[in-house]
Design an enzyme around this catalytic site. Structure first.
Site, mmCIF file in Angstrom:
data_model
loop_
_atom_site.group_PDB
_atom_site.id
_atom_site.type_symbol
_atom_site.label_atom_id
_atom_site.label_comp_id
_atom_site.label_asym_id
_atom_site.label_seq_id
_atom_site.Cartn_x
_atom_site.Cartn_y
_atom_site.Cartn_z
ATOM 1 N N CYS A 265 -11.121 -4.764 -21.872
ATOM 2 C CA CYS A 265 -11.736 -3.027 -21.598
ATOM 3 C C CYS A 265 -10.335 -2.559 -22.084
ATOM 4 O O CYS A 265 -11.075 -1.932 -23.248
ATOM 5 C CB CYS A 265 -11.360 -2.911 -20.461
ATOM 6 S SG CYS A 265 -10.306 -3.125 -19.112
ATOM 7 N N GLU B 41 -14.301 0.197 -12.642
ATOM 8 C CA GLU B 41 -13.631 0.338 -13.588
ATOM 9 C C GLU B 41 -14.473 0.170 -15.114
ATOM 10 O O GLU B 41 -14.701 -1.222 -15.087
ATOM 11 C CB GLU B 41 -12.303 -0.486 -14.318
ATOM 12 C CG GLU B 41 -11.918 -0.714 -13.073
ATOM 13 C CD GLU B 41 -10.489 0.911 -13.612
ATOM 14 O OE1 GLU B 41 -9.646 0.539 -14.427
ATOM 15 O OE2 GLU B 41 -9.842 1.683 -12.394
HETATM 16 P P1 NAD Z 1 -22.037 -5.590 -16.935
HETATM 17 O O1 NAD Z 1 -21.824 -4.212 -16.457
HETATM 18 O O2 NAD Z 1 -22.999 -6.412 -17.764
HETATM 19 O O3 NAD Z 1 -21.862 -7.105 -15.677
HETATM 20 C C1 NAD Z 1 -20.567 -6.972 -15.066
HETATM 21 C C2 NAD Z 1 -21.326 -6.928 -13.642
HETATM 22 O O4 NAD Z 1 -22.400 -6.151 -12.570
HETATM 23 C C3 NAD Z 1 -22.260 -8.483 -13.636
HETATM 24 O O5 NAD Z 1 -21.664 -9.425 -12.363
HETATM 25 C C4 NAD Z 1 -23.654 -8.588 -13.402
HETATM 26 O O6 NAD Z 1 -24.066 -9.376 -13.111
HETATM 27 C C5 NAD Z 1 -23.723 -7.068 -12.710
HETATM 28 N N1 NAD Z 1 -24.521 -7.063 -12.866
HETATM 29 C C6 NAD Z 1 -25.356 -6.448 -13.505
HETATM 30 N N2 NAD Z 1 -26.484 -5.015 -13.621
HETATM 31 C C7 NAD Z 1 -25.912 -4.674 -11.931
HETATM 32 C C8 NAD Z 1 -26.844 -3.588 -11.866
HETATM 33 N N3 NAD Z 1 -27.521 -3.035 -11.925
HETATM 34 N N4 NAD Z 1 -25.885 -3.558 -9.974
HETATM 35 C C9 NAD Z 1 -24.631 -4.242 -10.228
HETATM 36 N N5 NAD Z 1 -24.503 -4.899 -10.463
HETATM 37 C C10 NAD Z 1 -24.753 -6.291 -12.044
HETATM 38 O O7 NAD Z 1 -20.519 -5.893 -17.925
HETATM 39 P P2 NAD Z 1 -20.373 -7.209 -19.214
HETATM 40 O O8 NAD Z 1 -20.959 -7.430 -19.865
HETATM 41 O O9 NAD Z 1 -19.748 -8.504 -18.009
HETATM 42 O O10 NAD Z 1 -18.590 -6.519 -18.960
HETATM 43 C C11 NAD Z 1 -17.972 -6.033 -20.362
HETATM 44 C C12 NAD Z 1 -17.808 -5.455 -20.179
HETATM 45 O O11 NAD Z 1 -17.517 -4.500 -18.953
HETATM 46 C C13 NAD Z 1 -16.969 -4.198 -21.328
HETATM 47 O O12 NAD Z 1 -18.109 -2.810 -21.545
HETATM 48 C C14 NAD Z 1 -16.171 -3.584 -20.877
HETATM 49 O O13 NAD Z 1 -15.868 -2.658 -21.338
HETATM 50 C C15 NAD Z 1 -15.426 -3.725 -19.897
HETATM 51 N N6 NAD Z 1 -14.463 -4.289 -19.247
HETATM 52 C C16 NAD Z 1 -13.749 -2.808 -18.128
HETATM 53 C C17 NAD Z 1 -12.502 -3.160 -17.657
HETATM 54 C C18 NAD Z 1 -12.083 -2.579 -17.034
HETATM 55 O O14 NAD Z 1 -11.210 -2.629 -16.747
HETATM 56 N N7 NAD Z 1 -12.048 -1.109 -17.119
HETATM 57 C C19 NAD Z 1 -12.284 -4.667 -17.611
HETATM 58 C C20 NAD Z 1 -13.656 -5.797 -17.726
HETATM 59 C C21 NAD Z 1 -14.515 -5.006 -18.472
#
Ligand code: NAD
Length: 490
Positions: free
Chosen positions: A274, A240
């Site tokens: 999101c 997502e």
């Molecule tokens: P992010 O991708 O930076 O981090 C999300 C999670 O992934 C964190 O727990 C982080 O530690 C982990 N992570 C980071 N790098 C990783 C890797 N290489 N491998 C595995 N895990 C890793 O996102 P964020 O900044 O926390 O959230 C914001 C983003 O999330 C925005 O783009 C937003 O649109 C999206 N979002 C989407 C939804 C949806 O349902 N589509 C919901 C909420 C947020």
């Protein structure tokens, strides 16, 4: 008391820890354990052991486990809401709402069942599809709605007979750790583990051979890294991801009813949702009225610490995101766009950006083309609907979209032309655990919620039972020969 990891049903600290910052005042809220690779290995081992019996556990027992977790969460709504506001920044009323929705999703998901599906039951054969759990699920979540997203993934993984390890964002680990603590007395050891740490922990989970499925919510680049990192073991992956949702407002919009929902669909949680509206396309005759109505609402917003009962909009969640949003704002100020309200970052502690409305702006700017994930909304003028649809679709994202009009039939027709996983008419971002939700294009892979979403946590096994004499003797029935000749039975 500092929160602890949950591994094999027991609390654990770690040799290392990291600070969690309150975004409303930039002070250190607490320290959380930075799980080591060895702790990840033990959590995976415990989850794999627990899986052997959890998958056999009566579905009603699994259901009751989730319902009890929901009950305990509801009983502690106030403590959880306060912790959520402190770590995430959202106003306390919104935090209470998130805790309530987390409990609701546990309860609603608990009712799910995937009975055997009989595809054919004839004289010739019986063919059925059975749904089997996958094993250990790794759930990785972001910082904007940490408790709700963790609860959704936990509920889906556990009701389907899998075990789960949750890793929240290092910016908002507290409420997820507390959820793990709550589950210790409810679920068997190893069924639900919670590990906290940085991005490297997420990467280690992605690549871990003992984890069979990854369910991820977060940014597009991380989603792609997870697909790459898990390719070698061909793990099941549900993603997502981000969005740059357009809303198309037609000239006949009923602004008396639409203005407030439009505004809050863009600005709730300071735009860090999101499926927030991130590009507002308004048909020229309605443009000035929409700008005026939204400006009036923005000017009534109370920006502040979420614990203050007057606050209606909290801070940006973390320093890195604050810098990014301020950067987009500064770039916007360099263009010819008109700032209708907001636009000035207050000189005070905390990551505060006021609700900012930007008029007379178009594609080709960062504010319109990127996902800002902050409280800044571009309002874009358009002349005719075909043009608006084309401009709305001109993005790599495809999460949500909406159409606003008095003519709901026409609205639904336009909605069908928008390239997004969910499209709403006269609302935006309404999600329901009974309705599938997922992104198209680069906004995701697979679905969450509803039977469609839950089946992503299951493998399909197709059982063919031959009944005709011909099949017993190994001579294929006529139609099967036909299939083979046509190259269909590979
Ligand atoms: P992010 O991708 O930076 O981090 C999300 C999670 O992934 C964190 O727990 C982080 O530690 C982990 N992570 C980071 N790098 C990783 C890797 N290489 N491998 C595995 N895990 C890793 O996102 P964020 O900044 O926390 O959230 C914001 C983003 O999330 C925005 O783009 C937003 O649109 C999206 N979002 C989407 C939804 C949806 O349902 N589509 C919901 C909420 C947020």
């Amino acid at each position: 008391m500092e929160p602890t990891l949950t591994i094999d049903g027991r609390p654990e600290a770690s040799a290392r820890s990291f600070p969690v910052i309150n975004p409303a005042n930039e002070t250190i809220l607490c320290h959380c354990p930075d799980a080591t690779p060895e702790q990840l290995d033990r959590a995976v081992d415990a989850a794999a052991r627990a899986f052997r019996s959890w998958r056999q556990t009566d579905r009603d027992v699994r259901r009751r486990g989730l319902e009890t977790l929901a009950e305990k969460l509801s009983e502690q709504q106030e403590e959880f809401a306060r912790a959520l506001t402190l770590e995430q920044g959202k106003p306390l009323a919104a935090a209470r709402g998130e805790v309530g929705r987390a409990a609701q999703i546990l309860r609603i998901t608990a009712a799910f069942d995937a009975p055997v599906e009989v595809l054919e039951d004839s004289e010739r054969r019986r063919v059925e599809v059975r749904y089997e759990p996958l094993g250990v699920v790794g759930a990785i979540t972001p910082w904007n709605a940490p408790l709700l997203l963790a609860a959704g993934k936990v509920a889906a993984a556990l009701i389907t007979g899998n075990t789960v390890i949750v890793k929240p964002s290092p910016y908002t680990p507290v409420t997820t750790l507390r959820l793990g603590e709550l589950a210790r007395d409810i679920l068997p050891p190893g069924v639900l583990s919670v590990l906290t740490g940085g991005d490297s922990l997420g990467k280690a989970m992605t690549e871990h051979q003992g984890i069979q499925k990854l369910t991820f919510t977060g940014s597009v680049p991380t989603g792609k890294a997870i697909v790459r990192g898990s390719a070698d073991k061909l793990a099941h992956v549900t993603l997502e991801l981000g969005g740059n949702d357009p809303a198309i407002v037609l000239e006949d919009v009923d602004l008396d009813h639409a203005a407030l929902p439009l505004f809050w669909a863009a600005f709730r949680n300071s735009g860090q949702i999101c499926v927030a509206i991130k590009r507002l396309y308004v048909q020229a005759p309605a443009y000035d009225a929409v700008c005026e109505a939204l400006t009036r609402i923005a000017n009534d917003v109370r920006l502040g610490d979420g614990l203050d009962s007057e606050t209606t909009l909290g801070p940006i969640q973390n320093a890195a995101q604050f810098v990014r949003v301020v950067g987009i704002l500064e770039d916007t100020l360099q263009t010819d766009a008109r700032i209708l309200t907001g636009g000035t970052v207050p000189d005070r502690p905390g990551y505060f950006v006021p609700p900012t409305l930007v008029a007379d702006i178009a594609e080709g700017t960062r504010l319109v083309d990127e996902e800002p994930f902050g409280p800044i909304l571009p309002i874009i003028r358009f002349a005719d609907v075909d043009e608006a649809v084309e401009r709305a679709n001109r993005t790599v994202f495809g999460l949500g979209a909406s159409v606003w009009t008095r003519d709901v039939e026409r609205g639904a027709e336009i909605a069908a032309r928008l390239e997004a996983g969910s499209v709403w008419v006269n609302q935006h971002g309404a999600l329901d655990p009974a309705i599938p939700f997922g992104g198209v294009k680069q906004s995701g892979q697979g679905f969450v919620y509803s039977a469609a979403g839950l089946k992503e946590y299951l493998d399909r096994r197709v059982i063919h039972v031959a009944r005709s004499k011909a099949s017993h003797t190994g001579i294929p029935p006529r139609d099967a020969v036909g299939d083979a000749e046509a190259g269909a039975s590979t």
